[in-house]
Design a protein around this motif. Sequence first.
Motif, PDB file in Angstrom:
ATOM      1  N   ASN A 109       0.834  -1.213   0.000  1.00  0.00           N
ATOM      2  CA  ASN A 109       0.000   0.000   0.000  1.00  0.00           C
ATOM      3  C   ASN A 109       0.864   1.257   0.000  1.00  0.00           C
ATOM      4  O   ASN A 109       0.587   2.226  -0.717  1.00  0.00           O
ATOM      5  N   ASN A 172      -4.796   2.198 -12.512  1.00  0.00           N
ATOM      6  CA  ASN A 172      -4.993   2.097 -11.069  1.00  0.00           C
ATOM      7  C   ASN A 172      -6.429   2.401 -10.665  1.00  0.00           C
ATOM      8  O   ASN A 172      -6.987   1.749  -9.777  1.00  0.00           O
ATOM      9  N   SER A 176      -8.847  -0.107  -8.866  1.00  0.00           N
ATOM     10  CA  SER A 176      -9.400   0.223  -7.550  1.00  0.00           C
ATOM     11  C   SER A 176     -10.921   0.065  -7.531  1.00  0.00           C
ATOM     12  O   SER A 176     -11.491  -0.467  -6.565  1.00  0.00           O
ATOM     13  N   GLN A 179     -11.761  -3.546  -7.447  1.00  0.00           N
ATOM     14  CA  GLN A 179     -11.499  -4.088  -6.113  1.00  0.00           C
ATOM     15  C   GLN A 179     -12.641  -3.745  -5.163  1.00  0.00           C
ATOM     16  O   GLN A 179     -13.073  -4.584  -4.348  1.00  0.00           O
ATOM     17  N   THR A 180     -13.141  -2.507  -5.261  1.00  0.00           N
ATOM     18  CA  THR A 180     -14.245  -2.079  -4.404  1.00  0.00           C
ATOM     19  C   THR A 180     -15.497  -2.934  -4.642  1.00  0.00           C
ATOM     20  O   THR A 180     -16.247  -3.233  -3.706  1.00  0.00           O
ATOM     21  N   GLU A 186      -8.055  -7.235  -3.246  1.00  0.00           N
ATOM     22  CA  GLU A 186      -7.704  -5.880  -2.790  1.00  0.00           C
ATOM     23  C   GLU A 186      -6.205  -5.788  -2.532  1.00  0.00           C
ATOM     24  O   GLU A 186      -5.684  -6.356  -1.574  1.00  0.00           O
ATOM     25  N   SER A 189      -2.845   0.963  -2.558  1.00  0.00           N
ATOM     26  CA  SER A 189      -3.525   2.200  -2.155  1.00  0.00           C
ATOM     27  C   SER A 189      -3.279   3.233  -3.245  1.00  0.00           C
ATOM     28  O   SER A 189      -2.143   3.423  -3.684  1.00  0.00           O
ATOM     29  N   PHE A 190      -4.370   3.909  -3.682  1.00  0.00           N
ATOM     30  CA  PHE A 190      -4.280   4.784  -4.853  1.00  0.00           C
ATOM     31  C   PHE A 190      -4.873   6.168  -4.539  1.00  0.00           C
ATOM     32  O   PHE A 190      -5.989   6.482  -4.956  1.00  0.00           O
ATOM     33  N   SER A 194      -7.798   7.409  -7.164  1.00  0.00           N
ATOM     34  CA  SER A 194      -9.090   7.175  -6.531  1.00  0.00           C
ATOM     35  C   SER A 194      -9.876   8.466  -6.356  1.00  0.00           C
ATOM     36  O   SER A 194     -11.110   8.451  -6.332  1.00  0.00           O
ATOM     37  N   VAL A 198     -11.742   7.577 -10.025  1.00  0.00           N
ATOM     38  CA  VAL A 198     -12.710   6.590  -9.546  1.00  0.00           C
ATOM     39  C   VAL A 198     -14.137   7.132  -9.499  1.00  0.00           C
ATOM     40  O   VAL A 198     -15.081   6.426  -9.879  1.00  0.00           O
TER      41      VAL A 198
END
Length: 442
Positions: A109, A172, A176, A179-180, A186, A189-190, A194, A198
Amino acid sequence: MQYLDNIIFLVLLVAGFGLFGKSLSKIYRNIRLGREINRSDRKAERWQTMARVAMGQSRMVKRPVAGILHLFVYVGFVIINIELVEIIVDGIFGTHRFLATIFGHTFYNIFTATLEVLAILVVIGVVLFFIRRNFYGVKRLTMKELFGWPKNDANWILIIEFALMVAFFIMNASDSALQTRGLLAEHGSFPISSNLFVPLFNQLGDNVLFGAERAAWWFHFIGILFFMNYLYYSKHLHIILAFPSTWYANLNWYGKFNNLDSVTKEIKLMMDPNADPYAVPAEGDAAEAPSKFGAEDVFDLNQVQLLNAYSCTECGRCTSVCPANITGKKLSPRLILMKTRDRLEEVGRNIDKNGKFEDDGKKLLNDYITKEELWACTTCNACTEACPVLLDPLSIIFEMRRFLVMEQSAAPQELNLMMTNVENNAAPWQYNQADRLNWAKD
């Protein structure tokens, strides 16, 4: 067919690195066309110099704005491409974020978050560099010697780096979002993607997100291979060659004129009453007379000088401080290195075509670099002092002047008069040796 992606990836990887290796081998061959020079002394100092100048960018920050922006781009781009290791493993074996299994959840992360921060710094850097180069009007970046390919090359590099960073963020962000939704494990960390992407990607369907992630992943990978192979045609070879250039840099005083062994031996023979001036030098004698004094073509320059020509990033810091250039003379130290590289590339193409170099009727002197440029130099060393990677255009000027004087007796009249006075009067001035101390009588 389930392994088709992996096979395509492997073919592209081998082809990309194969072409890159071939390009590097051509550069190495061309550099080896120069005379050998021993720069293996003071190794500890050389390693320190390379670490300080090439890695630490110590000379770049002498101009703070450009230096800090360059640091953003350099550090960010280099570290981000550490992720290429992960992409290669994922591409060959079909894994997803392989390094997460090596680093562990917490460290991975931190790693991915750091990459994102560096990536946004790269984006800021390349955008400001693009504006500065094309719209801000920095004189050394708008000189006519950069018109055409040099300017386009610089812009293409900035555009490629920008596109690669955008692809990195899209990859990324879509990852992300997936992954959510629980569709991918998971990992990572982005913080930048994000927040920037995102929220837009949340409105997209699962298949579109998978497509965006794969498209950005492939674009990033192919883009890196393309960038790597584009370097051969670009001034950005310095991101590789700056390291050997700083290691092999001249550690003596800037502008110190090197004595030829053959000339030194000749003087010693003249001063030694017991020496035999007609003795034949032993085979391999280092003091044996060279085939040519000075440099007329790239073959006459040493290998470090040819390495310098390939390492020049065309930033123009040398030219911007050159007093000859500032006062309107034709000389540009940057152009000396650019023309040397152009001639060396022409020689390389000649060898590729014929298997060996066939005389093409051209020389570095006159066909590329003119006498007017060479004699405009004041040998003040401002150019070598200003270069951010310790390149030495002055040494090329020295060698070409040496050829003009010692091989062609083609020095300007003022220098010929001075050398005649030294020969006849043991002083540069045109008066009798007996009168040299007349100024001190009173």
